[in-house]
Design a protein around this motif. Structure first.
Motif, PDB file in Angstrom:
ATOM      1  N   THR A  43       7.259  10.427  -0.046  1.00 21.88           N
ATOM      2  CA  THR A  43       6.435  10.273  -1.240  1.00 21.88           C
ATOM      3  C   THR A  43       4.982  10.567  -0.939  1.00 21.88           C
ATOM      4  O   THR A  43       4.288  11.258  -1.701  1.00 21.88           O
ATOM      5  N   LYS A  44       4.477  10.053   0.164  1.00 13.54           N
ATOM      6  CA  LYS A  44       3.091  10.301   0.554  1.00 13.54           C
ATOM      7  C   LYS A  44       2.837  11.792   0.736  1.00 13.54           C
ATOM      8  O   LYS A  44       1.816  12.332   0.300  1.00 13.54           O
ATOM      9  N   TYR A  45       3.793  12.493   1.353  1.00 13.97           N
ATOM     10  CA  TYR A  45       3.647  13.932   1.575  1.00 13.97           C
ATOM     11  C   TYR A  45       3.588  14.668   0.246  1.00 13.97           C
ATOM     12  O   TYR A  45       2.724  15.523   0.026  1.00 13.97           O
ATOM     13  N   ARG A  46       4.498  14.303  -0.677  1.00 18.83           N
ATOM     14  CA  ARG A  46       4.533  14.963  -1.977  1.00 18.83           C
ATOM     15  C   ARG A  46       3.233  14.717  -2.736  1.00 18.83           C
ATOM     16  O   ARG A  46       2.665  15.638  -3.336  1.00 18.83           O
ATOM     17  N   MET A  47       2.761  13.476  -2.722  1.00 17.72           N
ATOM     18  CA  MET A  47       1.539  13.148  -3.450  1.00 17.72           C
ATOM     19  C   MET A  47       0.336  13.887  -2.862  1.00 17.72           C
ATOM     20  O   MET A  47      -0.524  14.374  -3.592  1.00 17.72           O
ATOM     21  N   PHE A  48       0.306  14.004  -1.536  1.00 15.52           N
ATOM     22  CA  PHE A  48      -0.791  14.726  -0.887  1.00 15.52           C
ATOM     23  C   PHE A  48      -0.744  16.202  -1.244  1.00 15.52           C
ATOM     24  O   PHE A  48      -1.745  16.815  -1.605  1.00 15.52           O
ATOM     25  N   PHE A  49       0.465  16.776  -1.204  1.00 15.38           N
ATOM     26  CA  PHE A  49       0.638  18.194  -1.513  1.00 15.38           C
ATOM     27  C   PHE A  49       0.218  18.487  -2.952  1.00 15.38           C
ATOM     28  O   PHE A  49      -0.516  19.439  -3.228  1.00 15.38           O
ATOM     29  N   LEU A  50       0.676  17.625  -3.888  1.00 11.22           N
ATOM     30  CA  LEU A  50       0.363  17.852  -5.296  1.00 11.22           C
ATOM     31  C   LEU A  50      -1.123  17.657  -5.582  1.00 11.22           C
ATOM     32  O   LEU A  50      -1.693  18.344  -6.431  1.00 11.22           O
ATOM     33  N   SER A  51      -1.755  16.731  -4.862  1.00 13.59           N
ATOM     34  CA  SER A  51      -3.178  16.483  -5.098  1.00 13.59           C
ATOM     35  C   SER A  51      -4.015  17.702  -4.705  1.00 13.59           C
ATOM     36  O   SER A  51      -5.056  17.965  -5.315  1.00 13.59           O
ATOM     37  N   ILE A  52      -3.564  18.442  -3.711  1.00 11.98           N
ATOM     38  CA  ILE A  52      -4.290  19.642  -3.282  1.00 11.98           C
ATOM     39  C   ILE A  52      -4.322  20.668  -4.411  1.00 11.98           C
ATOM     40  O   ILE A  52      -5.336  21.324  -4.658  1.00 11.98           O
ATOM     41  N   TYR A  53      -3.194  20.790  -5.113  1.00 16.18           N
ATOM     42  CA  TYR A  53      -3.073  21.810  -6.159  1.00 16.18           C
ATOM     43  C   TYR A  53      -3.307  21.241  -7.563  1.00 16.18           C
ATOM     44  O   TYR A  53      -3.031  21.901  -8.559  1.00 16.18           O
ATOM     45  N   ALA A  54      -3.802  19.998  -7.644  1.00 13.43           N
ATOM     46  CA  ALA A  54      -4.148  19.373  -8.927  1.00 13.43           C
ATOM     47  C   ALA A  54      -2.983  19.406  -9.911  1.00 13.43           C
ATOM     48  O   ALA A  54      -3.130  19.747 -11.072  1.00 13.43           O
ATOM     49  N   VAL A  55      -1.772  19.084  -9.410  1.00 12.57           N
ATOM     50  CA  VAL A  55      -0.579  19.017 -10.243  1.00 12.57           C
ATOM     51  C   VAL A  55      -0.236  17.547 -10.464  1.00 12.57           C
ATOM     52  O   VAL A  55      -0.260  16.756  -9.532  1.00 12.57           O
ATOM     53  N   PHE A  56       0.078  17.182 -11.710  1.00 18.14           N
ATOM     54  CA  PHE A  56       0.400  15.795 -12.013  1.00 18.14           C
ATOM     55  C   PHE A  56       1.827  15.710 -12.535  1.00 18.14           C
ATOM     56  O   PHE A  56       2.280  16.567 -13.294  1.00 18.14           O
ATOM     57  N   VAL A  57       2.528  14.669 -12.150  1.00 20.19           N
ATOM     58  CA  VAL A  57       3.919  14.488 -12.548  1.00 20.19           C
ATOM     59  C   VAL A  57       3.988  13.532 -13.727  1.00 20.19           C
ATOM     60  O   VAL A  57       3.448  12.429 -13.678  1.00 20.19           O
ATOM     61  N   ASN A  58       4.621  13.970 -14.815  1.00 19.37           N
ATOM     62  CA  ASN A  58       4.771  13.140 -16.001  1.00 19.37           C
ATOM     63  C   ASN A  58       6.050  12.312 -15.854  1.00 19.37           C
ATOM     64  O   ASN A  58       7.067  12.582 -16.465  1.00 19.37           O
ATOM     65  N   GLY A  59       5.970  11.297 -15.017  1.00 16.69           N
ATOM     66  CA  GLY A  59       7.140  10.488 -14.715  1.00 16.69           C
ATOM     67  C   GLY A  59       7.086  10.027 -13.282  1.00 16.69           C
ATOM     68  O   GLY A  59       6.019   9.727 -12.755  1.00 16.69           O
ATOM     69  N   LYS A  60       8.226  10.022 -12.633  1.00 19.30           N
ATOM     70  CA  LYS A  60       8.302   9.565 -11.249  1.00 19.30           C
ATOM     71  C   LYS A  60       9.028  10.592 -10.386  1.00 19.30           C
ATOM     72  O   LYS A  60       9.873  11.342 -10.864  1.00 19.30           O
ATOM     73  N   PHE A  61       8.695  10.597  -9.088  1.00 13.48           N
ATOM     74  CA  PHE A  61       9.426  11.427  -8.142  1.00 13.48           C
ATOM     75  C   PHE A  61      10.864  10.926  -8.028  1.00 13.48           C
ATOM     76  O   PHE A  61      11.144   9.751  -8.264  1.00 13.48           O
ATOM     77  N   CYS A  62      11.769  11.822  -7.645  1.00 14.41           N
ATOM     78  CA  CYS A  62      13.178  11.468  -7.509  1.00 14.41           C
ATOM     79  C   CYS A  62      13.592  11.474  -6.041  1.00 14.41           C
ATOM     80  O   CYS A  62      13.107  12.278  -5.262  1.00 14.41           O
ATOM     81  N   LYS A  63      14.510  10.583  -5.719  1.00 14.61           N
ATOM     82  CA  LYS A  63      15.052  10.615  -4.372  1.00 14.61           C
ATOM     83  C   LYS A  63      16.310  11.490  -4.355  1.00 14.61           C
ATOM     84  O   LYS A  63      16.858  11.843  -5.406  1.00 14.61           O
ATOM     85  N   ASP A  64      16.756  11.826  -3.178  1.00 14.95           N
ATOM     86  CA  ASP A  64      17.956  12.653  -3.015  1.00 14.95           C
ATOM     87  C   ASP A  64      19.128  11.965  -3.721  1.00 14.95           C
ATOM     88  O   ASP A  64      19.438  10.804  -3.432  1.00 14.95           O
ATOM     89  N   PRO A  65      19.793  12.649  -4.671  1.00 15.29           N
ATOM     90  CA  PRO A  65      20.916  12.034  -5.389  1.00 15.29           C
ATOM     91  C   PRO A  65      22.001  11.495  -4.464  1.00 15.29           C
ATOM     92  O   PRO A  65      22.699  10.532  -4.812  1.00 15.29           O
ATOM     93  N   LYS A  66      22.145  12.085  -3.292  1.00 20.67           N
ATOM     94  CA  LYS A  66      23.168  11.620  -2.357  1.00 20.67           C
ATOM     95  C   LYS A  66      22.854  10.236  -1.808  1.00 20.67           C
ATOM     96  O   LYS A  66      23.736   9.572  -1.247  1.00 20.67           O
ATOM     97  N   LEU A  67      21.606   9.810  -1.955  1.00 19.36           N
ATOM     98  CA  LEU A  67      21.201   8.501  -1.436  1.00 19.36           C
ATOM     99  C   LEU A  67      21.239   7.422  -2.522  1.00 19.36           C
ATOM    100  O   LEU A  67      20.879   6.269  -2.264  1.00 19.36           O
ATOM    101  N   ALA A  68      21.673   7.782  -3.731  1.00 15.45           N
ATOM    102  CA  ALA A  68      21.729   6.812  -4.824  1.00 15.45           C
ATOM    103  C   ALA A  68      22.773   5.736  -4.542  1.00 15.45           C
ATOM    104  O   ALA A  68      23.818   5.990  -3.933  1.00 15.45           O
ATOM    105  N   THR A  69      22.482   4.518  -4.989  1.00  7.42           N
ATOM    106  CA  THR A  69      23.396   3.392  -4.832  1.00  7.42           C
ATOM    107  C   THR A  69      23.606   2.730  -6.189  1.00  7.42           C
ATOM    108  O   THR A  69      22.822   2.943  -7.131  1.00  7.42           O
ATOM    109  N   PRO A  70      24.630   1.885  -6.324  1.00  9.81           N
ATOM    110  CA  PRO A  70      24.842   1.180  -7.595  1.00  9.81           C
ATOM    111  C   PRO A  70      23.631   0.361  -8.043  1.00  9.81           C
ATOM    112  O   PRO A  70      23.380   0.222  -9.245  1.00  9.81           O
TER     113      PRO A  70
END
Length: 238
Positions: A43-70
């Motif tokens: 998450t920190k890496y993604r936020m740092f990368f996006l901040s460089i290019y001034a891109v904002f996410v309208n929502g939340k980042f997603c984790k790998d679907p394979k890691l989803a739990t009940p």
């Protein structure tokens, strides 16, 4: 004739785009479980990368679907009555993407509303991102919403157990217990994160405060009354 077809197609495309942007975006995969851990290295890496290019996410980042739990799709506790011993006599228990990370991108959420006997109030408020549909399961509620300018017409009704009422997106609405017993209702909302703007809190309890001269003129009140309203404690029942 081809020009006419092109024009019609363009108008329909624009209309579809407008309608699509009026609610949460449709998912492009089965689910998109939100990452709620800001200390997560990815998450920190993604936020740092996006901040460089001034891109904002309208929502939340997603984790790998394979890691989803009940547990990503689970919430427990809506059977527990909310504490209504406050100045409003009500308590809203939300179940949105903050409580169920798996709701991310799915465009829906839920809430339980508890009201103290006669006088319990969920005060006038709006949901800027969602239409609400409410069902009463216990007690008697006076509910209503106000249409937009210039009519400002009040659409109101008394609801009993089993009754359902709809509050259109963005319109000011309320629920008030007019019975002598506790009241309970459940609401579904058409957004993973509908938001709430309680009118009195927002107008008189903003931070920093709105200039009292603005409010005095807007509400046609004496400035001393505005100052008094701005200095009182505004309760948040959410």
């Amino acid at each position: 004739m081809k020009g006419v077809y092109f024009l019609v197609a363009f108008v329909l495309f624009a209309l579809a785009s407008t309608l699509a942007s009026a609610s949460d975006p449709s998912p492009l995969q089965d689910f998109c479980v939100a990452i709620n851990d800001t200390n997560n290295t990815y998450t920190k890496y993604r936020m740092f990368f996006l901040s460089i290019y001034a891109v904002f996410v309208n929502g939340k980042f997603c984790k790998d679907p394979k890691l989803a739990t009940p547990m990503d799709f689970f919430f427990s506790g809506l059977n527990i009555p909310g504490n209504t011993s406050n100045q409003l006599g009500s308590k809203v228990t939300p179940v949105n993407v903050a409580q169920i990370l798996g709701l991310n991108t799915l465009g829906i959420s839920l809430a339980r509303l508890d009201f103290a006997p006669y006088g319990g109030l969920n005060p006038p408020h709006t949901h800027p991102r969602a239409t609400e549909i409410l069902v009463v399961v216990e007690g008697t509620l006076l509910v209503g919403f106000v249409t937009s300018n210039p009519d400002n017409r009040l659409i109101t009704k008394v609801l009993y157990p089993g009754d359902v009422f709809v509050f259109p997106i963005g319109l000011i609405h309320f629920q008030f217990n007019v019975g002598n017993t506790n009241a309970v209702a459940f609401a579904a909302l058409s957004s993973q994160n509908p938001g709430v703007i309680t009118i009195a809190n927002a107008v008189f309890g903003s931070n920093p405060a709105i200039n009292p001269d603005v409010l005095a003129k807007a509400f046609q009140l004496d400035k001393n009354i505005v100052n008094q309203l701005q200095h009182q404690f505004w309760w948040d029942n959410n």
